[in-house]
Scaffold this motif. Structure first.
Motif, short mmCIF file in Angstrom:
data_model
loop_
_atom_site.label_atom_id
_atom_site.label_comp_id
_atom_site.label_asym_id
_atom_site.label_seq_id
_atom_site.Cartn_x
_atom_site.Cartn_y
_atom_site.Cartn_z
N GLU A 119 31.88 65.28 60.05
CA GLU A 119 31.85 66.02 58.78
C GLU A 119 31.39 67.46 59.00
OE1 GLU A 119 29.22 63.83 56.29
OE2 GLU A 119 30.71 62.29 55.80
N ASN A 160 21.34 63.85 48.12
CA ASN A 160 22.31 62.79 48.45
C ASN A 160 21.66 61.54 49.01
OD1 ASN A 160 21.58 63.71 50.88
ND2 ASN A 160 23.59 64.42 51.53
N CYS A 204 24.76 59.89 63.86
CA CYS A 204 25.85 59.32 63.08
C CYS A 204 27.16 60.04 63.42
CB CYS A 204 25.55 59.47 61.60
SG CYS A 204 26.90 58.94 60.54
N LEU A 252 14.18 58.49 60.41
CA LEU A 252 15.55 58.90 60.09
C LEU A 252 15.54 60.32 59.53
CD1 LEU A 252 18.36 56.82 58.75
CD2 LEU A 252 17.81 58.83 57.41
N GLN A 284 30.07 59.84 61.95
CA GLN A 284 30.75 60.39 60.78
C GLN A 284 30.13 61.73 60.40
OE1 GLN A 284 31.08 57.67 57.47
NE2 GLN A 284 31.40 59.34 56.03
N SER A 285 28.80 61.82 60.48
CA SER A 285 28.15 63.08 60.10
C SER A 285 28.53 64.19 61.07
CB SER A 285 26.63 62.88 60.11
OG SER A 285 26.28 61.82 59.25
N LYS A 291 23.72 58.58 48.09
CA LYS A 291 24.99 58.53 48.85
C LYS A 291 24.74 57.97 50.25
CE LYS A 291 27.37 61.80 51.32
NZ LYS A 291 27.65 63.20 51.62
N LEU A 292 23.69 58.44 50.90
CA LEU A 292 23.40 57.98 52.25
C LEU A 292 22.95 56.52 52.25
CD1 LEU A 292 21.66 61.11 53.75
CD2 LEU A 292 23.92 60.21 54.27
N ARG A 322 25.79 54.32 52.11
CA ARG A 322 26.59 54.32 53.34
C ARG A 322 26.04 53.33 54.36
NH1 ARG A 322 27.25 59.63 57.10
NH2 ARG A 322 28.09 60.61 55.24
N TYR A 323 24.70 53.18 54.35
CA TYR A 323 24.10 52.35 55.41
C TYR A 323 23.56 51.02 54.91
CZ TYR A 323 24.42 56.78 57.84
OH TYR A 323 24.89 57.95 58.38
N VAL A 343 21.27 61.67 60.63
CA VAL A 343 22.44 61.48 59.77
C VAL A 343 22.61 62.71 58.88
CG1 VAL A 343 22.12 58.98 59.68
CG2 VAL A 343 21.23 60.41 57.85
N ASP A 344 23.80 62.87 58.36
CA ASP A 344 24.12 63.94 57.41
C ASP A 344 23.61 65.30 57.91
OD1 ASP A 344 25.45 64.25 54.86
OD2 ASP A 344 23.51 65.03 54.16
N ASP A 382 28.60 53.93 61.46
CA ASP A 382 27.72 53.53 60.34
C ASP A 382 27.18 52.12 60.51
OD1 ASP A 382 28.42 55.95 59.46
OD2 ASP A 382 29.59 55.30 57.72
N ARG A 435 17.49 63.24 57.72
CA ARG A 435 18.67 63.50 56.91
C ARG A 435 18.63 64.90 56.28
NH1 ARG A 435 18.43 63.02 51.28
NH2 ARG A 435 16.49 62.22 50.44
#
Lengths: 93, 118
Positions: free
Chosen positions: B85, A14, B79, B7, B81-82, A17-18, A21-22, B40-41, B102, B9
């Motif tokens: 989720e 993804n 994050c 970062l 949102q993450s 996708k990420l 998003r940013y 994130v995520d 975000d 992820r």
């Protein structure tokens, strides 16, 4: 301005996708290797449309997608280096 | 001195990416770089309390996140949102973090010199 670099297919990873998003609207996105396949899928092609989009030429030609991706900005490695220098930084997702 | 943002992820225990990211963060910080972390995520799963990687033969680098202050790594963003989720509340996290939306993450990625994604 950031140059976002995506090397994987959205079906496998993804990263795209990420990135979407940013990313800010003035950023550019470069798709290479399997990342080019994202443009074959409507949902990703539409999601990418607001951004300045570039695709690595060799990866498109190698995959026989020249015809299918004819309306996309193809760049070679020299242009890739130029773009990397043009932007503040490159983020490889 | 560079502002370096790491970062995260990827999930913590299935790949070595998280460990590599943390190693780079600590190493850079010990070389006086200004390091910030963003989760994130699936990367937010690094911050879950009471993990036991040894149980599945993994090296326990997760507890090393508690050492971040010793390396002067103060800005640790997660994050919002993450977290939502993955259904994780602030209380489940092992270290103090700043939960951001975000736009704040986008602004942070723009403000630093380099961003490396793990």
């Amino acid at each position: 301005m950031i140059l976002h670099h995506i090397q994987t297919s959205p079906n496998r990873d993804n990263a795209l996708k990420l990135c979407l998003r940013y990313a800010c609207k003035e950023d550019a996105i470069l798709l290479s290797s399997d990342g080019v396949n994202a443009l074959l899928l409507r949902q990703w092609a539409m999601a990418l449309s607001p951004f300045k989009l570039m695709v690595l030429k060799d990866d498109v030609i190698a995959r026989g997608l020249t015809e299918r991706l004819s309306n996309v900005c193809l760049i070679d490695y020299n242009e890739f280096v130029a773009q990397a220098l043009l932007h503040d930084k490159v983020i490889t997702w | 001195m560079k502002k370096l943002c790491i970062l995260f992820r990827s999930a913590p225990q299935g790949t070595v990416k998280g460990r590599e990211g943390l190693d780079l963060a600590l190493l850079s910080a010990s070389f006086e770089q200004e390091v910030s972390l963003v989760f994130v995520d699936e990367g937010v799963l690094h911050l879950l309390k009471d993990q036991q990687p040894e149980l599945i033969g993994g090296k326990d680098y997760i507890s090393t996140f508690k050492a971040l202050p010793l390396y002067d790594i103060e800005s640790v963003f997660v994050c919002k949102q993450s977290l939502a989720e993955y259904g994780l509340s602030h209380g489940l996290l092992s270290i103090p973090v700043t939960v951001v939306n975000d736009e704040a993450i986008s602004a942070h990625l723009k403000s630093v010199d380099e961003v490396l994604v793990f």
